[in-house]
Enzyme design. Structure first.
Site, short mmCIF file in Angstrom:
data_model
loop_
_atom_site.label_atom_id
_atom_site.label_comp_id
_atom_site.label_asym_id
_atom_site.label_seq_id
_atom_site.Cartn_x
_atom_site.Cartn_y
_atom_site.Cartn_z
N GLU A 147 44.11 44.39 43.42
CA GLU A 147 45.05 43.40 43.91
C GLU A 147 46.25 43.34 42.98
O GLU A 147 46.11 43.44 41.76
CB GLU A 147 44.36 42.03 44.00
CG GLU A 147 43.35 42.00 45.13
CD GLU A 147 42.65 40.66 45.25
OE1 GLU A 147 43.17 39.64 44.75
OE2 GLU A 147 41.56 40.63 45.85
N LEU A 242 40.12 47.52 28.36
CA LEU A 242 39.64 47.12 27.03
C LEU A 242 40.39 45.89 26.56
O LEU A 242 40.56 45.68 25.37
CB LEU A 242 39.83 48.27 26.03
CG LEU A 242 38.90 49.48 26.22
CD1 LEU A 242 39.20 50.55 25.18
CD2 LEU A 242 37.43 49.05 26.11
N GLY A 249 36.78 38.35 36.88
CA GLY A 249 36.51 37.59 38.10
C GLY A 249 37.01 38.37 39.29
O GLY A 249 37.16 39.58 39.24
N CYS A 252 35.69 41.40 43.65
CA CYS A 252 35.07 42.73 43.59
C CYS A 252 34.07 42.90 42.45
O CYS A 252 32.89 43.17 42.69
CB CYS A 252 36.14 43.80 43.49
SG CYS A 252 37.34 43.68 44.82
N LYS A 255 30.89 40.70 42.46
CA LYS A 255 30.09 41.04 43.64
C LYS A 255 29.44 42.42 43.48
O LYS A 255 28.26 42.61 43.78
CB LYS A 255 31.01 41.03 44.86
CG LYS A 255 30.42 41.62 46.12
CD LYS A 255 31.39 41.46 47.26
CE LYS A 255 32.52 42.47 47.20
NZ LYS A 255 32.34 43.70 47.96
C1 UGA Z 1 39.01 46.01 41.17
C2 UGA Z 1 39.16 47.50 40.78
O1 UGA Z 1 40.05 47.62 39.67
C3 UGA Z 1 39.71 48.32 41.96
O2 UGA Z 1 39.73 49.70 41.61
C4 UGA Z 1 38.77 48.12 43.16
O3 UGA Z 1 39.22 48.82 44.30
C5 UGA Z 1 38.71 46.65 43.50
O4 UGA Z 1 38.20 45.93 42.35
C6 UGA Z 1 37.79 46.47 44.68
O5 UGA Z 1 36.60 46.75 44.57
O6 UGA Z 1 38.28 46.17 45.77
P1 UGA Z 1 40.62 43.90 41.29
O7 UGA Z 1 39.39 43.10 41.51
O8 UGA Z 1 41.79 43.66 42.20
O9 UGA Z 1 40.30 45.48 41.41
O10 UGA Z 1 41.14 43.59 39.83
P2 UGA Z 1 41.16 44.30 38.39
O11 UGA Z 1 42.55 44.55 38.01
O12 UGA Z 1 40.24 45.44 38.32
O13 UGA Z 1 40.62 43.11 37.47
C7 UGA Z 1 39.32 42.54 37.66
C8 UGA Z 1 39.05 41.49 36.61
O14 UGA Z 1 38.86 42.07 35.33
C9 UGA Z 1 40.17 40.45 36.43
O15 UGA Z 1 39.60 39.16 36.31
C10 UGA Z 1 40.82 40.85 35.13
O16 UGA Z 1 41.42 39.77 34.46
C11 UGA Z 1 39.64 41.40 34.36
N1 UGA Z 1 40.01 42.36 33.30
C12 UGA Z 1 40.56 43.56 33.61
C13 UGA Z 1 39.77 42.04 31.98
O17 UGA Z 1 39.26 40.95 31.64
N2 UGA Z 1 40.09 42.96 30.99
C14 UGA Z 1 40.64 44.15 31.30
O18 UGA Z 1 40.89 44.95 30.36
C15 UGA Z 1 40.87 44.47 32.63
#
Ligand code: UGA
Length: 439
Positions: A147, A242, A249, A252, A255
């Site tokens: 997203e 990292l 949260g 995705c 879940k």
């Molecule tokens: C995630 C995956 O990155 C996508 O590749 C996947 O397609 C998607 O889920 C899905 O299954 O539909 P998304 O949930 O949009 O995408 O968000 P991310 O950018 O991956 O972040 C997820 C969570 O991890 C956020 O709460 C973010 O703050 C946290 N995060 C991310 C961290 O705490 N540290 C990080 O280094 C990276």
């Protein structure tokens, strides 16, 4: 395209941008009406422009028959939320599959975009065959859109994964993406299904890992930002995911971690690593509250401002957002909670007062917490904010600010895993905090 949520809208709009004719079907009348009127019901940067630019090639409907008429590909991009048992709820998938007309001509291909447990493709195949729909193909084509950057992720993906029962069906799905230059992973259906779950579970594992390193940093006086940089420059490890913080949260990661853990468990294998990934993430959200208690003592009657509610920046999505756990934990401790977010305005955070500006949220606050790393918050350690607060306690749950600058601006500042600038007394209380959390 079945489903006008994030995945369906972004995928549908992008396919239209590639020149394909797209019909997007959803069961929510309000959503379809808004889309037909040119309104975009979700916040995704750039999506409104792509939808507008392709208005002639995209149609929205509530009607199943209209959606599948003449369709060569029947994409399934519906929600698969976890049930109370942790399994994925596939009812929306089944309602599409079972609702398909029995006399579909030619060889349309059902393409699964929704994230589903391994084995779902086999079950769908069997159900189609039972209904005599042997002329309908099935392909698993998981999505990897994040997203906030979903359109770019669609047009420039790291890879496209195509798992098919029949090679010809896989070839057709691959050719649908011919304008996109990337690696194509051709495989069987269960492997494609597992790629998706394993990728999200591994990214979640990296986050929980670095969060545990951050917690160790707080005990031994190291700085997790420097540690992560030093680790991430190893080309075998890479720098991504990292960033230590208050946990992951969204709709995705939580879940999919649950779903893979559950899938393994149901198959007789206890996935111990993912159990730890999950527990670390739950603990990480709660550590913020303990940090506030360290500075403020009891939180009863204290005013706390939450800066950011979305689970990450550039989205209005607050599903499974750490802000929810933090807000309700604070309320349970008797604190008064005010919150600000530039785009997320959830109407179901009972007891939390939503504010229009950062200054409104922090007015007379005993502490503020950066929950989402919105760029707007980079300048939050300002004299106006400090003067508006009753006490200038600032907990930076995303390590957004420079600790030295924030302290120089007069804040009692604390990040995640960054105790380098903390006093020995602070270090001691962090150790005590850790011991307390362990119990
Ligand atoms: C995630 C995956 O990155 C996508 O590749 C996947 O397609 C998607 O889920 C899905 O299954 O539909 P998304 O949930 O949009 O995408 O968000 P991310 O950018 O991956 O972040 C997820 C969570 O991890 C956020 O709460 C973010 O703050 C946290 N995060 C991310 C961290 O705490 N540290 C990080 O280094 C990276």
């Amino acid at each position: 395209m079945f489903g006008a949520g994030y995945v369906g809208l972004v995928t549908g709009a992008s396919f239209a941008d590639l020149g394909h004719e797209v019909v997007i079907r959803d069961v929510l009348p309000d959503r379809i009406e808004r889309l037909q009127a040119g309104e975009v019901p979700i916040y995704e940067p750039g999506l409104d422009e792509v939808l507008e630019r392709n208005a002639g090639r995209i149609h929205f409907t509530l009607d199943m028959a209209e959606a599948v008429e003449g369709a060569e590909f029947i994409y399934v991009a519906v929600g698969t939320p976890p049930t109370h048992s942790g399994d994925a709820d596939l009812s929306a998938v089944w309602s599409v599959v079972d609702g398909l007309p029995a006399d579909l001509p030619g060889r349309p291909i059902v393409v699964m975009k929704s994230t589903v447990p391994v084995g779902t493709g086999g079950h769908v195949r069997a159900r189609l065959d039972e209904r005599g729909l042997t002329n309908v193909g099935y392909v698993s084509n998981p999505e990897f859109l994040a997203e906030g950057s979903a359109l770019a992720d669609f047009m420039s993906p790291d890879r496209i994964v195509v798992g098919a029962f029949q090679d010809g069906d896989g070839d057709r799905v691959v050719s649908l993406h011919s304008a996109i230059a990337t690696e194509i992973v051709r495989t069987d259906v269960p492997s494609a299904e597992l790629v998706k779950l394993a990728a999200n579970a591994f990214l979640s594992t990296r986050i929980s890992f670095i969060n545990e390193i951050a917690n160790v940093c707080e005990l031994v006086g190291a700085d997790v930002v420097d540690v992560a940089r030093g680790v991430g420059l190893d080309h075998r490890l890479g720098p991504h995911f990292l960033r230590a913080g208050i946990g992951f949260g969204g709709s995705c990661f939580p879940k999919d971690v649950t779903s893979l853990k559950q899938l393994a468990g149901n198959s007789g294998y206890p996935f111990l690593l993912l159990q730890a990934v999950w527990e670390v993430n739950e603990l990480q959200k709660r550590r913020v509250v303990a940090k506030l208690q360290k500075h403020l003592g009891s939180l009863r009657g204290k005013k706390v401002a939450l800066l950011g509610l979305a689970f990450k920046p550039n989205t209005d999505d607050t599903r499974e957002a750490p802000s929810r756990v933090i807000a309700y934990r604070l309320l349970a401790e008797g604190a008064e909670v005010r919150a600000w977010d530039p785009v997320a305005h959830p109407d179901d955070l009972q007891g939390v007062e939503l504010c229009d500006s950062v200054l409104d949220a922090v007015r007379d606050a005993d502490a503020a917490v950066i929950v989402t790393e919105w760029p707007e918050l980079r300048s939050v350690a300002s004299p106006e904010v400090r003067d508006a607060m009753a006490r200038p306690v600032l907990v930076d749950g995303r390590n957004l600010l420079d600790p030295v600058e924030a302290r120089a601006a007069g804040f009692v500042y604390e990040g995640i895993g960054r105790p380098r600038h903390a006093s020995p007394a602070d270090l001691q209380s962090l150790r005590e905090l850790d011991a307390e959390l362990r119990h």
